[in-house]
Design an enzyme around this catalytic site. Structure first.
Site, PDB file in Angstrom:
ATOM      1  N   ASP A 169      -1.549 -15.614   8.732  1.00  0.00           N
ATOM      2  CA  ASP A 169      -0.863 -16.893   8.916  1.00  0.00           C
ATOM      3  C   ASP A 169      -0.037 -17.314   7.706  1.00  0.00           C
ATOM      4  O   ASP A 169       0.820 -18.177   7.817  1.00  0.00           O
ATOM      5  CB  ASP A 169      -1.876 -18.001   9.210  1.00  0.00           C
ATOM      6  N   HIS A 333      -3.945 -10.350  19.749  1.00  0.00           N
ATOM      7  CA  HIS A 333      -4.395  -9.658  18.549  1.00  0.00           C
ATOM      8  C   HIS A 333      -3.536  -8.457  18.189  1.00  0.00           C
ATOM      9  O   HIS A 333      -3.807  -7.801  17.166  1.00  0.00           O
ATOM     10  CB  HIS A 333      -5.858  -9.252  18.701  1.00  0.00           C
ATOM     11  N   SER A 566      18.415   2.689  -2.236  1.00  0.00           N
ATOM     12  CA  SER A 566      17.994   3.278  -3.509  1.00  0.00           C
ATOM     13  C   SER A 566      17.420   2.252  -4.470  1.00  0.00           C
ATOM     14  O   SER A 566      16.700   2.607  -5.399  1.00  0.00           O
ATOM     15  CB  SER A 566      19.179   3.990  -4.181  1.00  0.00           C
ATOM     16  N   ARG A 602      -4.526  20.947   3.093  1.00  0.00           N
ATOM     17  CA  ARG A 602      -3.069  21.116   3.048  1.00  0.00           C
ATOM     18  C   ARG A 602      -2.436  20.080   2.142  1.00  0.00           C
ATOM     19  O   ARG A 602      -2.859  18.921   2.105  1.00  0.00           O
ATOM     20  CB  ARG A 602      -2.512  21.012   4.460  1.00  0.00           C
TER      21      ARG A 602
END
Length: 820
Positions: A169, A333, A566, A602
């Protein structure tokens, strides 16, 4: 590049040894809470403290047992991108009782916890402060009951509290933004944008219900972000006769060919006499409103007599009075769920680290504080001062002192409201001032999301000021070719949500065509220039400033508004478009990391844009939870790369399965993305494998984020007001003549304020070879990313928040808080 001289505190000196810190989330959940929890845990462990989770908020503190668990580094992995709060949140009636707080104190003392980080709303923080004030008495009672030893009273004599406000809020005074607000705005704007596209295909009215309780912030900023025709908020009820005025405005916009109207109603919206906002909306206005309306209603909206204003009420009214086919959409919600935005992740991470620093520095005499955001600076404010001012807002609204309620909400809220009024409500031609000035607006450089919102704002504010506005297509290339035409109020309708540059933009600089541009200035009698763009726009103003010596046509007020992904413009901490690019990077990184879920370990090497500026790589890395970010401003060599690989290898041998490394495109000409990918692949062989991604121009595209829409809108409005002032000041003997340095400025955000700076004075701050400022504030955020990635590094605390008192009305020049 040399960084500013600052006091540093090193890992071995920033000690929390022997301290125990607990973190809990309380009240309603908000996106970004997990980022705050992660930052508290990792910063706490970084300084050598024990850190505990308290699950299920105050209920878990009262119940104790497994609800209070020690946290590890790995226990907060992979939670940065998760919405809600993974440690749970609950309302707790028992904690409101003395007996409940006594149980909570016992549970904390058993674990030696005397430092609390509380993430929640004003009710949660007020409860924490009461707990702190009662602490010594509670320990005395525990001794009397034989539950703890007498020496524990001395050992755990004081409870230290630091708060962070987690609430969608944004209803807490003292901070520009609360954790979760930006993400909620993302959800609302995504829905509004989606509904606008489908709604324009049907003769249909949509009624949307949004959250917000008793604060109109979400409604107001959503109205700015989507260009709503009308907004009703509890802090500022509309004047008498608003119903007819609203109908007239909707009718007028439709008669000009607009297919869409948006009305946003905030929770608690009232008129000046306590009359339901729906009761007199009975004017039959079919003639002007032929196609579509979107009405947004805040959850729990009431009139001054506490009569509910529901979506069904609005729907029935529209059907009865206007005869429109009407649909209801309740967001609910959705606004509180989903992935947190880049802004919320960065905000929460900064606040979490700041909260731990505050706990380390606190003494028995230090009041409980709340970590807040002012501009782009972290500050610490006395918790109860903020709570009391928050309660004063509601009291002012209850007593119908609405102007005061708006002021108490803070300068950011007040500025949003002023800007909305300026842009949404066009005065009749007869009431507009007549300035007889012509102002041209153009985009220069690469496109950036939010440019169109800035142009819309400039055009409408300029027209409101009585100027004739001219749009220049394709930057200075279009300028010298004569691609200049007048642009009207209605021409920029619906521009806020459009990405790219609808005017067209080129990188062409004006120096080679200065004679032709001067001719066009003379032909169209251009009296002022507003240039919206990146580093090329900055260079352009310098060239036009130099050309003043030869061409009087350039002796006019000129101002630049920074707009580039940028974020490399000198004189401004933030540029329009950078937030949208950060969100694109963050979202993509989330998806890339998720692609490794369930596979072998990974590491992803990801290249970002930015030229020689490492803003996107660094801040994007902080938001995405990167392990490293290579940038030009922080030189690195093969030894650094090797150390990073070894560090990541050690992490991968534990439970960490995914690594993320960002590289700015021009960080090093030899250590390319391919080189780093091959190095990591080779050195990680047997432990992890590698993948690489070049994000490219997807970072420049897409619809602008709510932040960029509102930043562009507000900064451009301020720039136009400056132009109006300068035009009056420099009008002499029937013409405008401005040749002083301060008549050619860049408007940029500096720490807590928007500041007009002569471009010639910014030359000393600029590295023209690499097109970046010589000093950049965000470099101080880089250690945060390293700390949160488990590096032992130095941390600059010279810019950490210092305890300040709540300021009711900040100085005028500080009213530019652009945190939304």
């Amino acid at each position: 590049m040399a960084q500013p001289d600052t006091k540093k505190i090193f890992f071995e000196n920033l000690s929390g040894a022997g301290k125990a810190i607990a973190v809990l989330t309380s009240g309603g959940d908000a996106q970004g809470m997990n980022a705050a929890v992660r930052a508290v845990v990792r910063m706490g462990l970084y300084v050598g403290a024990k850190v505990y989770f308290i699950h299920e908020g105050y209920q878990g503190m009262v119940d104790g047992g497994e609800n209070i668990r020690e946290a590890t580094w790995e226990s907060v992995s992979s939670m940065l991108q998760v919405g809600g709060t993974v440690i749970g949140s609950a309302r707790c009636k028992e904690f409101r009782t003395h007996e409940g707080r006594l149980k909570a104190a016992h549970n904390l003392v058993q674990r030696g916890i005397t430092n609390l980080c509380v993430i929640g709303g004003d009710g949660s923080l007020t409860g924490a402060n009461l707990f702190r004030e009662e602490w010594s008495g509670l320990l005395g009672e525990l001794v009397d009951q034989g539950l703890i030893e007498a020496d524990a009273v001395q050992k755990y004599s004081a409870l230290h509290i630091v708060g962070m406000v987690g609430s969608i809020d944004n209803d807490f005074c003292g901070t520009d933004m609360t954790i979760g607000t930006d993400s909620a705005l993302h959800r609302i704007i995504e829905v509004v944008d989606a509904i606008m596209t489908t709604a324009q295909s049907h003769q249909r009215t949509f009624v949307l219900e949004v959250m917000g309780r008793h604060c109109g912030y979400l409604a107001l900023v959503s109205a700015l972000a989507c260009g709503a025709d009308w907004v009703l908020i509890p802090e500022m009820p509309p004047e008498d006769g608003w119903e007819e005025k609203m109908c007239q405005k909707l009718s007028a916009t439709r008669s000009r060919g607009t297919r869409l109207n948006i009305i946003i109603v905030a929770e608690g919206a009232l008129d000046r006499h306590g009359k339901s906002i729906t009761s007199s909306f009975v004017k039959d206005n079919r003639a002007g409103m032929k196609r579509l309306n979107i009405i947004i209603v805040a959850e729990g909206a009431i009139d001054r007599n506490n009569k509910p204003i529901t979506t069904e009420c609005i729907k029935n009214l529209v059907v009865k009075c206007l005869g429109f086919d009407t649909r209801v959409t309740i967001l609910g919600h959705v606004q509180r769920g989903g992935t947190p935005s880049a802004f919320d992740r960065i905000l929460a991470s900064r606040m979490g680290v700041e909260a731990v620093l505050a706990l380390l520095e606190t003494t028995a005499n230090t009041p409980a504080c709340v970590v807040s955001l002012c501009g782009n600076q972290s500050v610490r404010l006395p918790l109860m001062e903020c709570v009391q001012m928050t309660q004063e807002v509601q009291k002012a609204m209850d007593e119908k002192r609405f102007e005061e309620a708006v002021k108490l909400r803070g300068r950011s809220f007040e500025n949003n409201l002023k800007t909305y009024k300026l842009l949404a409500h066009r005065k009749p031609e007869s009431e507009l001032p007549t300035s007889n000035f012509n102002v041209a607006v153009l985009n220069v450089g690469a496109p950036a999301a939010g440019m169109n919102a800035a142009v819309r704002s400039a055009v409408r504010v300029g027209i409101s000021e009585g100027h004739k506005m001219f749009a220049v297509s394709d930057g200075f290339e279009g300028f010298y070719k004569g691609q200049i035409k007048e642009i009207k109020w209605a021409d920029v309708g619906g521009w806020t949500g459009q990405g790219g540059s609808l005017l067209g933009t080129k990188r062409t600089l004006p120096a080679k065509h200065v004679d032709k541009i001067a001719e066009q200035m003379r032909k169209h009698n251009i009296n002022a220039l507003l240039v919206i763009g990146g580093f090329e726009a900055f260079l352009s103003l310098l060239e036009l400033l130099t050309a003043r010596g030869k061409y009087d046509e350039f002796c006019v007020p000129m101002v630049m508004v920074p707009a580039t992904v940028s974020n490399n413009v000198p004189g401004s901490d933030l540029s329009i478009g950078a937030d949208t690019a950060l969100n694109a990077i963050t979202t993509t990184c989330d998806r890339i990391k998720q692609s490794a879920s369930g596979t072998k370990r990974r590491v992803f090497i990801i290249e970002t844009m930015g030229g020689y500026c490492g803003y996107l790589a660094s801040v994007g890395g902080l938001a995405a939870g990167a392990d490293a970010a290579y940038i030009y401003e922080e030189p690195f060599d093969i030894r650094d790369l090797q150390a990073n690989v070894e560090h990541l290898t050690e992490k991968m041998k534990t439970s960490i399965q995914r690594g993320l490394v960002l590289r700015n495109e021009n960080s090093n000409e030899n250590y390319t993305t391919d080189f780093i990918y091959q190095l990591y692949s080779e050195e990680g062989r047997g432990v992890f494998d590698c993948r690489k991604n070049v994000l490219g121009h997807m970072q420049q595209g897409g619809a602008p984020s709510p932040f960029d829409r509102n930043f562009g809108t507000k900064i451009s409005a301020k720039a136009m007001q400056w132009i109006s002032k300068k035009l009056v000041e420099t009008f002499r003997q029937g013409r405008v003549f401005a040749n002083t340095e301060d008549s050619c400025c860049l408007l940029g955000m500096r720490r807590r304020a928007l500041v007009f700076q002569p471009v010639v004075q910014l030359k000393e701050e600029t590295d023209f070879v690499h097109r970046i400022p010589k000093e950049q504030w965000w470099l101080k955020l880089r250690p945060l990313m390293k700390i949160l990635a488990k590096y032992k590094t130095s941390y600059d605390v010279s810019d950490s928040g210092q305890l300040e008192h709540v300021v009711r009305n900040r100085p005028k020049e500080s009213d530019a808080s652009v945190a939304m």
